[in-house]
Design an enzyme around this catalytic site. Structure first.
Site, PDB file in Angstrom:
ATOM      1  N   HIS A 104      -0.887  10.319  -3.296  1.00 47.60           N
ATOM      2  CA  HIS A 104      -2.165   9.848  -2.762  1.00 47.60           C
ATOM      3  C   HIS A 104      -3.286  10.862  -2.907  1.00 47.60           C
ATOM      4  O   HIS A 104      -4.442  10.512  -3.094  1.00 47.60           O
ATOM      5  CB  HIS A 104      -2.025   9.472  -1.277  1.00 47.60           C
TER       6      HIS A 104
ATOM      7  N   GLU B 249      -4.409   3.355  -8.750  1.00 50.44           N
ATOM      8  CA  GLU B 249      -5.737   3.897  -8.425  1.00 50.44           C
ATOM      9  C   GLU B 249      -5.878   5.272  -9.052  1.00 50.44           C
ATOM     10  O   GLU B 249      -5.032   6.150  -8.830  1.00 50.44           O
ATOM     11  CB  GLU B 249      -5.927   4.027  -6.897  1.00 50.44           C
TER      12      GLU B 249
ATOM     13  N   GLU C 195       1.200  -0.690  -5.104  1.00 49.06           N
ATOM     14  CA  GLU C 195       0.140   0.281  -5.413  1.00 49.06           C
ATOM     15  C   GLU C 195       0.671   1.646  -5.842  1.00 49.06           C
ATOM     16  O   GLU C 195       1.681   2.125  -5.304  1.00 49.06           O
ATOM     17  CB  GLU C 195      -0.759   0.489  -4.180  1.00 49.06           C
TER      18      GLU C 195
ATOM     19  N   HIS D 189       0.829  -1.194   0.000  1.00 48.73           N
ATOM     20  CA  HIS D 189       0.000   0.000   0.000  1.00 48.73           C
ATOM     21  C   HIS D 189       0.873   1.257   0.000  1.00 48.73           C
ATOM     22  O   HIS D 189       1.553   1.552   0.985  1.00 48.73           O
ATOM     23  CB  HIS D 189      -0.888  -0.026   1.253  1.00 48.73           C
TER      24      HIS D 189
ATOM     25  N   ASP E 163      -1.207   5.445  -6.288  1.00 47.34           N
ATOM     26  CA  ASP E 163      -2.314   6.395  -6.409  1.00 47.34           C
ATOM     27  C   ASP E 163      -1.864   7.427  -7.435  1.00 47.34           C
ATOM     28  O   ASP E 163      -0.708   7.864  -7.415  1.00 47.34           O
ATOM     29  CB  ASP E 163      -2.589   7.086  -5.066  1.00 47.34           C
TER      30      ASP E 163
HETATM   31  O1  G3P Z   1      -6.746   1.808  -2.838  1.00 47.80           O
HETATM   32  C1  G3P Z   1      -6.902   1.063  -1.681  1.00 47.80           C
HETATM   33  C2  G3P Z   1      -6.765   2.001  -0.559  1.00 47.80           C
HETATM   34  O2  G3P Z   1      -5.533   2.628  -0.738  1.00 47.80           O
HETATM   35  C3  G3P Z   1      -7.883   2.988  -0.578  1.00 47.80           C
HETATM   36  O3  G3P Z   1      -7.665   4.013   0.266  1.00 47.80           O
HETATM   37  O4  G3P Z   1      -7.231   6.368   0.638  1.00 47.80           O
HETATM   38  O5  G3P Z   1      -5.390   4.756   0.918  1.00 47.80           O
HETATM   39  O6  G3P Z   1      -6.202   5.329  -1.354  1.00 47.80           O
HETATM   40  P1  G3P Z   1      -6.572   5.161   0.097  1.00 47.80           P
HETATM   41 CA    CA Z   2      -5.197   3.802  -2.876  1.00 45.71          CA
END
Ligand code: G3P
Ligand code: CA
Length: 323
Positions: A53, A144, A38, A11, A40
């Site tokens: 993010h 994302e 991941e 993450h 963002d």
């Molecule tokens: O994308 C999964 C998780 O990361 C969703 O929450 O706010 O950390 O992007 P966030």
């Molecule tokens: Ca995310």
């Protein structure tokens, strides 16, 4: 549709150890054995997708000191108001609260120390693909798309731009090592149906979604939950809820309370990848990471998990494999 072995998704990289979304955090996640890493993604003023993010820069960079007058009326500094060349001059840092300026996770990497940068999506993919080649172990990517509706209001089609980058680097089909995720349901459907994405898509859920409410004081009835999952299955391959939507607490005997979410999602052929396992921010009803992982993996039967500490589930799964 349950996997034998759930996927470990780093993450924001190995963000428990190094500032989130820096290339250093991604390299560490790869070295720790994460299956997916991941990203963002938001856009710069010149339309370049960068790995960040938030649409704001001020919680993870020194933008406030470097460009003190470039905030909007709300006092925030938006990536979309800065060119990539300007963003490249910033120091990325451990996340701080924009209200207090204090580190959100005080035991992590010291905020404001060392030197890190905000990477572009392309640079990060090149890093991961390069490590895939040099180590011989393939880690996938898990981008994302952040706030596509807001980007559209500002005149940018972020989804199309991100898809073009993914296609350029060979991520096209459900056989490729990619999951593309988004919170906005209409946008994820558009990505599948209008933009023609063939790769695996994951519908993130929060707020009023029936999936997200699976464990609240007013949970949806089964028909409502099924109806939403059936709709997601028209365009998505999985769902991404918060941890609490699956295990909201413990029973009087001390075992996990488990909602029907994973079982119903599997009935609709959807995988479930909850977020976020953090050993320095555990749920109040469990203080042991291995116990928590066992509840989600062995009892709730999740298919993958987001974690800031990818070494922990990797070690948990390896020790279980050896038994
Ligand atoms: O994308 C999964 C998780 O990361 C969703 O929450 O706010 O950390 O992007 P966030
Ligand atoms: Ca995310």
């Amino acid at each position: 549709m349950a996997n034998d072995r759930p996927l470990v998704i780093a993450h924001r990289g190995a963000s428990g150890y190094l500032p989130e979304h820096t290339l250093e955090a991604k390299a560490m996640a790869h070295a720790m054995g994460a299956d997916y890493i991941e990203q963002d993604v938001v856009l710069t003023k010149d339309g370049i997708p960068v790995v960040l993010h938030d649409i704001h820069l001020d919680t993870v960079t020194d933008v406030r000191e470097r460009f003190p007058n470039r905030h909007r009326a709300d006092g925030r500094f938006y990536a979309l108001d800065f060119t990539l060349a300007e963003i490249r001059t910033l120091n990325a840092t451990e996340r701080v609260s924009h209200k207090t300026g204090k580190a959100v996770y005080p035991r992590r990497f010291p905020a404001g120390t060392s030197r890190f940068e905000v990477p572009t999506l392309a640079e990060e993919i090149e890093l991961i693909q390069g490590m895939n080649r040099s180590t011989g172990r393939v880690a996938g990517i898990y981008p994302e798309i952040k706030q596509p509706g807001w980007h559209r209001e500002q005149g940018h089609d972020i989804s199309k731009i991100v898809l073009d980058v993914l296609h350029k680097y060979g991520y096209r089909t459900k056989d490729d090592a990619v999951f593309l995720q988004c919170f906005e349901q209409d946008e994820l459907r558009r990505i599948r149906e209008d933009l023609g994405a063939e790769m695996r898509l994951v519908q993130l859920v929060s707020g009023n979604s029936a999936v997200a409410r699976a464990a609240t004081a007013t949970p949806p009835d089964m028909a409502t939950l099924d109806s939403e999952l059936r709709r997601f299955a028209e365009f998505a391959d999985g769902v991404g809820p918060a941890l609490s939507a699956i295990v909201p607490g413990v029973t009087p005997e001390g075992g996990p309370q488990i909602t029907p979410l994973v079982e119903r999602a599997h009935a609709h052929d959807l995988v479930v990848h909850p977020w976020t396992f953090r050993s320095d921010a555990m749920p109040k009803f469990c203080d042991d990471m291995d116990t928590l992982l066992g509840w989600y993996i062995d009892e709730a039967k999740i298919d993958g998990l987001f974690t800031d500490f990818p070494d922990q589930p990797v070690r948990f799964l390896q020790s279980r494999d050896r038994q």
